[in-house]
Design a protein around this motif. Structure first.
Motif, mmCIF file in Angstrom:
data_model
loop_
_atom_site.group_PDB
_atom_site.id
_atom_site.type_symbol
_atom_site.label_atom_id
_atom_site.label_comp_id
_atom_site.label_asym_id
_atom_site.label_seq_id
_atom_site.Cartn_x
_atom_site.Cartn_y
_atom_site.Cartn_z
ATOM 1 N N HIS A 32 -19.141 15.041 -26.871
ATOM 2 C CA HIS A 32 -20.004 16.163 -26.500
ATOM 3 C C HIS A 32 -19.559 17.205 -27.367
ATOM 4 O O HIS A 32 -20.404 17.976 -27.905
ATOM 5 C CB HIS A 32 -19.718 16.428 -25.157
ATOM 6 C CG HIS A 32 -20.543 15.573 -24.149
ATOM 7 N ND1 HIS A 32 -21.986 15.589 -24.437
ATOM 8 C CD2 HIS A 32 -20.411 14.856 -23.011
ATOM 9 C CE1 HIS A 32 -22.514 14.824 -23.193
ATOM 10 N NE2 HIS A 32 -21.290 14.246 -22.571
ATOM 11 N N GLU A 33 -18.217 17.470 -27.646
ATOM 12 C CA GLU A 33 -17.903 18.600 -28.398
ATOM 13 C C GLU A 33 -18.499 18.408 -29.900
ATOM 14 O O GLU A 33 -18.752 19.429 -30.482
ATOM 15 C CB GLU A 33 -16.277 18.627 -28.584
ATOM 16 C CG GLU A 33 -15.868 19.233 -27.162
ATOM 17 C CD GLU A 33 -14.212 18.902 -26.983
ATOM 18 O OE1 GLU A 33 -13.857 18.596 -28.213
ATOM 19 O OE2 GLU A 33 -13.560 19.682 -25.954
ATOM 20 N N ASP A 36 -22.166 19.104 -29.940
ATOM 21 C CA ASP A 36 -22.238 20.689 -29.885
ATOM 22 C C ASP A 36 -22.302 21.215 -31.364
ATOM 23 O O ASP A 36 -23.001 22.285 -31.631
ATOM 24 C CB ASP A 36 -21.502 21.355 -28.840
ATOM 25 C CG ASP A 36 -21.928 20.735 -27.670
ATOM 26 O OD1 ASP A 36 -22.959 20.476 -27.339
ATOM 27 O OD2 ASP A 36 -20.870 21.131 -26.627
ATOM 28 N N ALA A 44 -27.364 15.420 -32.712
ATOM 29 C CA ALA A 44 -26.643 15.997 -31.510
ATOM 30 C C ALA A 44 -27.078 15.494 -30.272
ATOM 31 O O ALA A 44 -26.305 14.746 -29.517
ATOM 32 C CB ALA A 44 -26.712 17.452 -31.542
ATOM 33 N N HIS A 48 -25.046 13.140 -27.639
ATOM 34 C CA HIS A 48 -24.791 13.451 -26.213
ATOM 35 C C HIS A 48 -25.196 12.234 -25.420
ATOM 36 O O HIS A 48 -24.637 11.865 -24.283
ATOM 37 C CB HIS A 48 -25.867 14.733 -25.857
ATOM 38 C CG HIS A 48 -25.303 15.976 -26.400
ATOM 39 N ND1 HIS A 48 -24.115 16.407 -25.562
ATOM 40 C CD2 HIS A 48 -25.567 16.961 -26.959
ATOM 41 C CE1 HIS A 48 -23.772 17.666 -26.237
ATOM 42 N NE2 HIS A 48 -24.722 17.824 -27.245
#
Length: 78
Positions: A32-33, A36, A44, A48
């Motif tokens: 997730h990081e 982002d 992205a 996710h």
């Protein structure tokens, strides 16, 4: 392991499954990081979705581990 009782092996399997679930959750956070920080929105989004899939898998593993550690008595299975 040859001297190990069945209950000990089951408990060990449950513990290892819990550790694997926790490792998947840590990886999920990292994904997730990373997502982002991506400049490409499509990439992205894929990251996710992958991370969310890992969360589902980790939850499933943790649930199965709990079921191993706390088996349903024979009379309640019927």
């Amino acid at each position: 392991m040859s001297g190990e009782r069945s209950g000990d092996r089951t408990e060990r399997a449950s513990d290892l499954m819990q550790l694997n679930a926790m490792a998947l959750e840590e990886t999920e956070l990292s994904l997730h990081e990373d997502a982002d920080g991506r400049g490409d929105p499509a990439a992205a989004e894929r990251l996710h979705r992958l991370a969310d899939s890992m969360t589902d898998t980790a939850r499933d593993i943790a649930d199965r581990a709990r079921n191993l550690a706390d088996p349903v008595p024979e009379r309640e299975r019927r």
